[in-house]
Scaffold this motif. Structure first.
Motif, PDB file in Angstrom:
ATOM      1  N   GLY A   1       0.809  -1.221   0.000  1.00 51.68           N
ATOM      2  CA  GLY A   1       0.000   0.000   0.000  1.00 51.68           C
ATOM      3  C   GLY A   1       0.836   1.262   0.000  1.00 51.68           C
ATOM      4  N   LEU A   2       2.113   1.145   0.393  1.00 50.59           N
ATOM      5  CA  LEU A   2       3.004   2.310   0.345  1.00 50.59           C
ATOM      6  C   LEU A   2       3.209   2.804  -1.085  1.00 50.59           C
ATOM      7  N   ALA A   3       2.914   1.960  -2.067  1.00 49.15           N
ATOM      8  CA  ALA A   3       3.050   2.360  -3.474  1.00 49.15           C
ATOM      9  C   ALA A   3       2.151   3.546  -3.811  1.00 49.15           C
ATOM     10  N   PHE A   4       1.070   3.751  -3.057  1.00 47.17           N
ATOM     11  CA  PHE A   4       0.186   4.887  -3.295  1.00 47.17           C
ATOM     12  C   PHE A   4       0.894   6.218  -3.057  1.00 47.17           C
ATOM     13  N   LEU A   5       2.031   6.183  -2.366  1.00 45.55           N
ATOM     14  CA  LEU A   5       2.771   7.407  -2.040  1.00 45.55           C
ATOM     15  C   LEU A   5       3.941   7.681  -2.983  1.00 45.55           C
ATOM     16  N   ILE A   6       4.159   6.817  -3.957  1.00 38.25           N
ATOM     17  CA  ILE A   6       5.341   6.938  -4.814  1.00 38.25           C
ATOM     18  C   ILE A   6       4.981   7.649  -6.116  1.00 38.25           C
ATOM     19  N   PRO A   7       5.538   8.860  -6.312  1.00 40.63           N
ATOM     20  CA  PRO A   7       5.275   9.590  -7.559  1.00 40.63           C
ATOM     21  C   PRO A   7       5.747   8.771  -8.765  1.00 40.63           C
ATOM     22  N   GLY A   8       4.971   8.798  -9.801  1.00 41.81           N
ATOM     23  CA  GLY A   8       5.311   8.029 -10.997  1.00 41.81           C
ATOM     24  C   GLY A   8       4.651   6.664 -11.009  1.00 41.81           C
ATOM     25  N   VAL A   9       4.414   6.108  -9.830  1.00 43.61           N
ATOM     26  CA  VAL A   9       3.677   4.845  -9.732  1.00 43.61           C
ATOM     27  C   VAL A   9       2.187   5.149  -9.807  1.00 43.61           C
ATOM     28  N   VAL A  10       1.797   6.231  -9.150  1.00 46.18           N
ATOM     29  CA  VAL A  10       0.419   6.708  -9.211  1.00 46.18           C
ATOM     30  C   VAL A  10       0.414   8.065  -9.906  1.00 46.18           C
ATOM     31  N   SER A  11      -0.741   8.472 -10.360  1.00 47.54           N
ATOM     32  CA  SER A  11      -0.885   9.776 -11.004  1.00 47.54           C
ATOM     33  C   SER A  11      -0.627  10.890  -9.990  1.00 47.54           C
TER      34      SER A  11
END
Length: 170
Positions: free
Chosen positions: A52-62
């Motif tokens: 769920g930390l992926a939601f905080l990674i620029p480029g992974v999410v819009s």
């Protein structure tokens, strides 16, 4: 509106598919195990909720992914993963069931809250970027396994089998 419909249909199909898998393959095995052993694979699965930390990674999410959703989902997931690992570490101790309850209550509430937060923030599926698979594939599995964990936690532990003496078999 069509992308939203595809998004919700994907989630619905994932619930159906994971429900079939759970009913046919997972539950028949878990229901035969002692409580702590039945919880072990579920806790291992939930220890991966750090994703769920992926939601905080620029480029992974819009870049326009609502930050309230991203931070809430990421924080809730990392807490759930930590609780799952603590529960897993304590399975052989007396507090295991209490910690498993805490994990299961928190983890379930966190996933339901993420759906609420996404809806309240007006999240559009495209904003999820490559994390699209989390709510459409992973979250249904996690919610189903939380249901299994509640079922395991609510079941009475089977009485220990004691060997009785039978005069005819002596």
């Amino acid at each position: 509106m069509l992308p939203q419909l595809y998004f919700f249909v994907s989630i619905a199909f994932a619930f159906i598919a994971w429900g079939v898998v759970a009913k046919q393959y997972i539950w028949p095995k878990l229901r035969l195990l002692p409580r702590t052993e039945a919880l072990r694979p579920l806790l291992i699965l939930h220890s991966f909720r750090f994703e769920g930390l992926a939601f905080l990674i620029p480029g992974v999410v819009s870049p326009d992914l609502p930050s309230t959703f991203a931070h809430s989902a990421a924080t809730g997931d990392i807490i759930a993963a930590t609780l799952a690992l603590v529960s897993l570490a304590l399975l052989s101790r007396g507090a295991a069931v209490v910690i498993a309850w805490i994990f299961n209550l928190w983890g379930s509430a966190d996933l339901l809250n993420a759906f609420y937060q996404a809806n309240a923030a007006g999240l559009v599926p495209g904003q999820l970027g490559v994390t699209y698979f989390i709510p459409t594939l992973v979250v249904p599995l996690l919610l189903i396994t939380h249901g299994l964990a509640f079922r395991i936690l609510l079941q009475r532990e089977p009485a220990a089998k004691t060997r009785t003496w039978h005069p005819a078999k002596s």
